[in-house]
Write a protein that holds these residues in place. Structure first.
Motif, mmCIF file in Angstrom:
data_model
loop_
_atom_site.group_PDB
_atom_site.id
_atom_site.type_symbol
_atom_site.label_atom_id
_atom_site.label_comp_id
_atom_site.label_asym_id
_atom_site.label_seq_id
_atom_site.Cartn_x
_atom_site.Cartn_y
_atom_site.Cartn_z
ATOM 1 N N ARG A 153 0.845 -1.201 0.000
ATOM 2 C CA ARG A 153 0.000 0.000 0.000
ATOM 3 C C ARG A 153 0.878 1.247 0.000
ATOM 4 O O ARG A 153 1.632 1.493 0.948
ATOM 5 N N MET A 154 0.780 2.040 -1.069
ATOM 6 C CA MET A 154 1.548 3.283 -1.159
ATOM 7 C C MET A 154 0.624 4.462 -0.910
ATOM 8 O O MET A 154 -0.451 4.558 -1.516
ATOM 9 N N PHE A 193 6.152 -5.284 8.690
ATOM 10 C CA PHE A 193 4.869 -4.650 8.402
ATOM 11 C C PHE A 193 4.840 -3.184 8.821
ATOM 12 O O PHE A 193 3.777 -2.568 8.839
ATOM 13 N N THR A 194 5.993 -2.618 9.156
ATOM 14 C CA THR A 194 6.066 -1.210 9.533
ATOM 15 C C THR A 194 6.148 -0.341 8.281
ATOM 16 O O THR A 194 6.856 -0.668 7.326
ATOM 17 N N ALA A 195 5.415 0.773 8.294
ATOM 18 C CA ALA A 195 5.405 1.674 7.138
ATOM 19 C C ALA A 195 6.799 2.262 6.912
ATOM 20 O O ALA A 195 7.484 2.670 7.854
ATOM 21 N N LEU A 196 7.215 2.290 5.651
ATOM 22 C CA LEU A 196 8.516 2.829 5.257
ATOM 23 C C LEU A 196 8.305 4.187 4.616
ATOM 24 O O LEU A 196 7.527 4.320 3.665
ATOM 25 N N ASP A 216 6.911 12.825 -1.517
ATOM 26 C CA ASP A 216 7.182 11.951 -0.382
ATOM 27 C C ASP A 216 6.032 10.954 -0.266
ATOM 28 O O ASP A 216 4.881 11.254 -0.608
ATOM 29 N N ALA A 217 6.343 9.769 0.218
ATOM 30 C CA ALA A 217 5.311 8.744 0.319
ATOM 31 C C ALA A 217 5.673 7.744 1.399
ATOM 32 O O ALA A 217 6.801 7.720 1.906
ATOM 33 N N THR A 218 4.693 6.929 1.775
ATOM 34 C CA THR A 218 4.934 5.801 2.677
ATOM 35 C C THR A 218 4.479 4.533 1.980
ATOM 36 O O THR A 218 3.506 4.532 1.219
#
Length: 279
Positions: A84-85, A124-127, A145-147
Motif C-alpha cells: 500500500r503506497m 509490516f512497519t510503514a517505510l 514523499d510517500a509511505t
C-alpha cells in the motif's frame, strides 16, 4: 507437510490419476513412509535434480515443490500481501497485491549478538520515502514523499518464515555468515491480530557452498501437553524433548556457535494458524 496438505494430495490424485503435478510423487512418498524407509527419487526426478549430493537451497525448492503442486493442496501455504503506497501530499492510496509462499526476515542489525523473530513487526512497519527516494504520484503528477506499507491481505493456514543469516560484506566482496543467537517465539502474532503456533523448523549448518539440513517437527495430538518433537537428520529420526526454553513466554533459542562455523546459517520456521472456536 500438514495433515490437511496430505489429505488434499490424496483427494487430488484420486480424482486426477494422470496428473502432471508433483502430487502423485508426494503421495507415493507419504504412502511408502507409512510402511518402510522411502527414497526421494520420484521427487528429485520431478524437480530435475540430477546431482543429489550438491547443496540446494531449501526455501527455493520449497517454492518449486509448491508451484508444481495442485492448487487444492498448496493453498494451505498460500498467502497474499498488499503493498500500500500513500502519497504524503494528497493522501492518495494505491495498492498492489502479490502472492507469497514465505516471508523473508533479514537479521537487520548485524552488530547485535542476539535477534528475536518478534521483529517480524518491522516487516509490516510503514517505510517513509523522501528525497531521492520519492515516488511518482499520478494524482499530483509529480514526485512526492510517500509511505509504503505491507499488509497481509490473506493469512495462509501455514506461515513460513525464512531467516537469512548471510549478509554481503563489501570489504571482502563476498557473503559472510552472521553468528547470532536467534530467539524464536512459540506463539507468533502478526498484524491484524492473527496468531500462529510454531510446529516445525529447518536448520542449515554450513556456508553458502556446502552444509547440511536438519528438520525438527512437532507431532500434534488432541492434548497439546502431550505433543512430541522429532528431529529428522537424513535417515535418522530421533525423539527429542521440547526445544523451547520457558521464561514466562515459551521461546526456541537457536544458539550461535563459532566452532567450525557450524551455527545454523539459515532457518525455515513453520507456523500453523490458530483457529479460535467461540461456543
Amino acid at each position: 507437510m500438514t495433515k490437511d496438505f496430505r489429505e488434499a494430495l490424496e483427494r487430488y490424485t484420486c480424482d486426477n490419476p494422470s496428473t502432471e503435478c508433483i502430487d502423485h510423487q508426494l503421495k507415493t512418498l507419504f504412502d511408502t513412509l507409512n510402511e518402510e524407509t522411502a527414497t526421494t527419487y520420484g521427487i528429485t526426478e520431478k524437480l530435475g535434480i540430477t546431482r543429489v549430493y550438491d547443496q540446494q537451497d531449501a526455501a527455493e525448492y520449497f517454492e518449486k515443490i509448491l508451484n508444481l503442486t495442485s492448487a487444492e493442496a498448496s493453498q494451505v501455504f498460500h498467502g497474499m500481501l498488499t503493498q500500500r503506497m500513500t502519497c504524503s501530499a494528497c493522501d492518495t492510496q494505491t495498492e498492489t497485491d502479490g502472492p507469497f509462499w514465505h516471508l523473508p526476515l533479514a537479521l537487520v542489525d548485524s552488530y547485535r549478538s542476539e535477534y528475536c523473530v518478534n521483529g517480524i513487526e518491522q516487516f509490516f512497519t510503514a517505510l517513509k520515502l523522501s528525497g531521492d527516494n520519492q515516488l511518482y504520484c499520478d494524482q499530483c503528477d509529480d514526485k512526492c514523499d510517500a509511505t509504503i506499507k505491507s499488509v497481509m491481505k490473506h493469512h495462509p493456514e501455514v506461515l513460513m518464515l525464512l531467516l537469512k543469516k548471510f549478509e554481503f560484506d563489501y570489504y571482502t566482496m563476498t557473503y559472510i555468515k552472521m553468528n547470532h543467537t536467534v530467539h524464536v517465539p512459540y506463539m507468533l502474532q502478526i498484524p491484524e491480530n492473527q496468531k500462529y503456533e510454531l510446529y516445525a523448523f529447518v536448520e542449515h549448518f554450513g556456508d553458502l557452498k556446502s552444509g547440511h539440513y536438519t528438520a525438527t517437527i512437532k507431532s500434534k495430538t488432541d492434548d497439546a501437553q502431550k505433543d512430541t518433537w522429532y528431529n529428522f537428520n537424513d535417515t535418522e529420526v530421533t525423539l527429542v524433548g521440547s526445544p523451547f526454553q520457558s521464561e514466562g513466554v515459551q521461546r526456541l533459542v537457536l544458539v550461535a556457535d563459532d566452532f567450525f562455523n557450524h551455527s545454523p546459517a539459515k532457518s525455515l520456521l513453520t507456523y500453523q494458524i490458530i483457529v479460535f472456536n467461540y461456543n
